[in-house]
Design a protein around this motif. Sequence first.
Motif, PDB file in Angstrom:
ATOM      1  N   GLU A  57       0.955  -1.261  -0.147  1.00  0.00           N
ATOM      2  CA  GLU A  57       0.145  -0.081   0.037  1.00  0.00           C
ATOM      3  C   GLU A  57       0.773   1.347  -0.032  1.00  0.00           C
ATOM      4  O   GLU A  57       0.442   2.376  -0.431  1.00  0.00           O
ATOM      5  CB  GLU A  57      -0.737  -0.022   1.383  1.00  0.00           C
ATOM      6  CG  GLU A  57      -1.933   0.966   1.334  1.00  0.00           C
ATOM      7  CD  GLU A  57      -1.253   2.486   2.097  1.00  0.00           C
ATOM      8  OE1 GLU A  57      -1.921   3.408   1.924  1.00  0.00           O
ATOM      9  OE2 GLU A  57      -0.243   2.421   2.643  1.00  0.00           O
ATOM     10  N   ASP A  61       1.030   5.127  -2.132  1.00  0.00           N
ATOM     11  CA  ASP A  61       0.638   6.237  -1.318  1.00  0.00           C
ATOM     12  C   ASP A  61       2.094   6.971  -1.060  1.00  0.00           C
ATOM     13  O   ASP A  61       1.911   8.330  -0.992  1.00  0.00           O
ATOM     14  CB  ASP A  61       0.402   5.593   0.331  1.00  0.00           C
ATOM     15  CG  ASP A  61      -0.637   6.293   1.079  1.00  0.00           C
ATOM     16  OD1 ASP A  61      -1.083   7.171   0.370  1.00  0.00           O
ATOM     17  OD2 ASP A  61      -0.598   6.088   2.165  1.00  0.00           O
ATOM     18  N   GLN A 216     -11.898  -1.163  -1.233  1.00  0.00           N
ATOM     19  CA  GLN A 216     -11.642  -1.092   0.182  1.00  0.00           C
ATOM     20  C   GLN A 216     -12.582  -1.721   1.177  1.00  0.00           C
ATOM     21  O   GLN A 216     -12.366  -2.019   2.055  1.00  0.00           O
ATOM     22  CB  GLN A 216     -11.288   0.341   0.794  1.00  0.00           C
ATOM     23  CG  GLN A 216      -9.914   0.743   0.182  1.00  0.00           C
ATOM     24  CD  GLN A 216      -9.548   2.129   0.794  1.00  0.00           C
ATOM     25  OE1 GLN A 216     -10.178   3.065   0.978  1.00  0.00           O
ATOM     26  NE2 GLN A 216      -7.929   1.961   1.432  1.00  0.00           N
ATOM     27  N   ALA A 222      -7.246  -2.727   2.457  1.00  0.00           N
ATOM     28  CA  ALA A 222      -6.022  -1.839   2.249  1.00  0.00           C
ATOM     29  C   ALA A 222      -5.407  -2.235   0.685  1.00  0.00           C
ATOM     30  O   ALA A 222      -5.213  -1.366   0.167  1.00  0.00           O
ATOM     31  CB  ALA A 222      -5.199  -1.812   3.102  1.00  0.00           C
ATOM     32  N   LEU A 223      -5.505  -3.534   0.589  1.00  0.00           N
ATOM     33  CA  LEU A 223      -4.864  -3.962  -0.897  1.00  0.00           C
ATOM     34  C   LEU A 223      -5.612  -3.310  -1.910  1.00  0.00           C
ATOM     35  O   LEU A 223      -5.230  -3.340  -3.248  1.00  0.00           O
ATOM     36  CB  LEU A 223      -4.535  -5.380  -1.030  1.00  0.00           C
ATOM     37  CG  LEU A 223      -3.777  -5.947  -0.188  1.00  0.00           C
ATOM     38  CD1 LEU A 223      -3.409  -7.413  -0.249  1.00  0.00           C
ATOM     39  CD2 LEU A 223      -2.028  -5.306  -0.453  1.00  0.00           C
ATOM     40  N   LEU A 225      -6.700  -0.462  -2.294  1.00  0.00           N
ATOM     41  CA  LEU A 225      -6.179   0.842  -2.796  1.00  0.00           C
ATOM     42  C   LEU A 225      -5.073   0.511  -3.858  1.00  0.00           C
ATOM     43  O   LEU A 225      -4.910   1.303  -5.039  1.00  0.00           O
ATOM     44  CB  LEU A 225      -5.462   1.765  -1.687  1.00  0.00           C
ATOM     45  CG  LEU A 225      -4.878   2.961  -1.905  1.00  0.00           C
ATOM     46  CD1 LEU A 225      -4.957   3.646  -0.814  1.00  0.00           C
ATOM     47  CD2 LEU A 225      -3.476   2.733  -2.498  1.00  0.00           C
ATOM     48  N   VAL A 226      -3.976  -0.305  -3.960  1.00  0.00           N
ATOM     49  CA  VAL A 226      -3.187  -0.768  -4.644  1.00  0.00           C
ATOM     50  C   VAL A 226      -3.839  -1.344  -6.123  1.00  0.00           C
ATOM     51  O   VAL A 226      -3.548  -0.810  -7.111  1.00  0.00           O
ATOM     52  CB  VAL A 226      -2.382  -2.006  -4.239  1.00  0.00           C
ATOM     53  CG1 VAL A 226      -1.078  -2.430  -5.162  1.00  0.00           C
ATOM     54  CG2 VAL A 226      -1.583  -1.456  -2.736  1.00  0.00           C
ATOM     55  N   LEU A 337      -3.125   0.742   9.656  1.00  0.00           N
ATOM     56  CA  LEU A 337      -3.300  -0.441   8.563  1.00  0.00           C
ATOM     57  C   LEU A 337      -2.459  -1.564   9.269  1.00  0.00           C
ATOM     58  O   LEU A 337      -3.119  -2.955   9.328  1.00  0.00           O
ATOM     59  CB  LEU A 337      -2.467  -0.076   7.342  1.00  0.00           C
ATOM     60  CG  LEU A 337      -2.533  -1.072   6.195  1.00  0.00           C
ATOM     61  CD1 LEU A 337      -4.022  -1.421   5.819  1.00  0.00           C
ATOM     62  CD2 LEU A 337      -1.899  -0.420   5.024  1.00  0.00           C
TER      63      LEU A 337
END
Length: 589
Positions: A57, A61, A216, A222-223, A225-226, A337
């Motif tokens: 992530e 970011d 999300q 959180a992954l 977002l990637v 996170l």
Amino acid sequence: MPTDDPIPDDPGQAGESRSGGSGFRSRFGRAIRPVRVLFDRRTLKADVSSGVVLGLEAVPDGLAAGLLAGVNPLAGLYAYLFGMVGAAFATGSMFMAVQATGAMSLIVADSGLETRADPDRALSTLALMTGVVMIIAGLLNGGRLLRFVPTAVMTGFITAVGVNIILGQLANFTGYAAEGANRVTRTFDLLLHLWRIDLPTTLVGFVTVALIIVLQRTRLRALGLVVAIVLGSALAAAFDTWFGASVAVLDDLVDVPGGLPAPVAPSFDDVLFLLVPAVSLAFVGLVQGAAVAAAFPNPDGRPVPPSRNFLGQGAGNLVAGVFQGMPVGGSMSGTGLIVAGGAKTRLALFVAGTVMALTLLLFSGLVGYVAMPALAALLIVVGFGAIKPARVNSVARSGIFPLTIMAVTFVLTLLIPLQFAVLVGVALGIVLFVADQSNAVRVRQLELVEDGRMREVDPVDHIGVHQVVVLQPYGSLFFASAPHFESQLPTVDERTARSVVALRLRGVDQLGFSSIEVLKRYARDLEARGSRLMLVVSNDRVMDQLELTGLAAELGDGGIVRGTEWIGAGVRQAVHDARAWVHADSDRG
């Protein structure tokens, strides 16, 4: 537990011997024990899994942080990598992820680095200076100063930061480079020229925003977002391949190297220019770090001195600055996170750094294809997340002073460079706090009833003949409150004769010089009318002040009655002595 020196991870180690060979062995043991603890097989799986998620992530970011700061996006990536790992060795809060935050990125953007001869080197110097300021604050136990930061200031500042993040990314999001003196004016310019936005760029941005929000909330968390950044960048590549519509990617701005950065030396010529931004960055980073430490306590439940985290964040900035990164501070999102991922020790932070390093070493070519509107979409989502309507409403409803502080800080943060907005907001908060406290002093009158009880009533308007009046001030008797304190004292005039005013100073730890002058004037006014002032003093420091300023001598014998641990005993003694003094005159008459 000492607050200035770094404390061991295991507080029980503090009692080990420090002398001779055993002292060396104990110090060596303290140094290597955290390393052994990191590789406990019982916690290894949880730490590795949460660290991998944070590391993946952190790549987009970190790039977004550099983009937000208006510098080489790789500087944000290097800051996440080296700042996080460097700080992990020194912070007291086990899970604190030290990264480039949105607020700090905006201060960097307003620091004027583009005017320096070597902007990249100036950025590294700024990170180093920020680290030095943080370390100095830690060594001076500056954590105590955080309680003086008004909530209204930080609420107005963080809210405006969220708005600034959104407005600052509209150019990358739409493909139209608006003109204007600041983000607000550039936004108006965009609204007046909507037909000039680039549709493929804007579509990539909107699709990425939607993907971030949706993914999300799935099992990806959180992954997601990637994945959203990858899919948004793939859409940008598809526009270029199938329709010939070029969407800006990271490779258009910088060459992504296939390795880790080399160390750089600071630029001493830029030190004076960067001093104010460095102080502002340190302040914001440390305040945010304190919030992170409070939100995510250590598993053993022991509180961590803020100054210990100051030192850790300072170390993170020093390492980030040496390796071409931008300034960093405690990150709420990064810390949250790894905690949500089930991390058990700070090994998760080192795993995250390793994942980022491997990404740069093995997949630098793919990083260059990250689409700029996709990164802008990430930042816009972050900006909206920084705006907390409930908190704004809470501050607004708490009074006119907090509302004013919040509103002024918000407007200043939108219109002037952030490093100055932070300092002005804090200064305004201090001024308004002083003004508020100066009007918070209240004077009440104490009445003793026959059964020994005391009651509070409104003080009399004036002192008459043969009266004994006991007054109790509440609030801080510092210099700014002296006029308000004096205005509440009963009037002494031609109607006053042979009376005593006893002022009870219980709960007062310190008298301002201006308040002592008020007491001197009041004592002299009473003396001119054949009356006197008595003080009931419980605090030794206040007694010392009265003696040093000469007020104790002016009041004379019996002018000061010392309070004891028995509440009310001093007041009763003062009233007894005052009545005896008043009645002695009546008897002579």
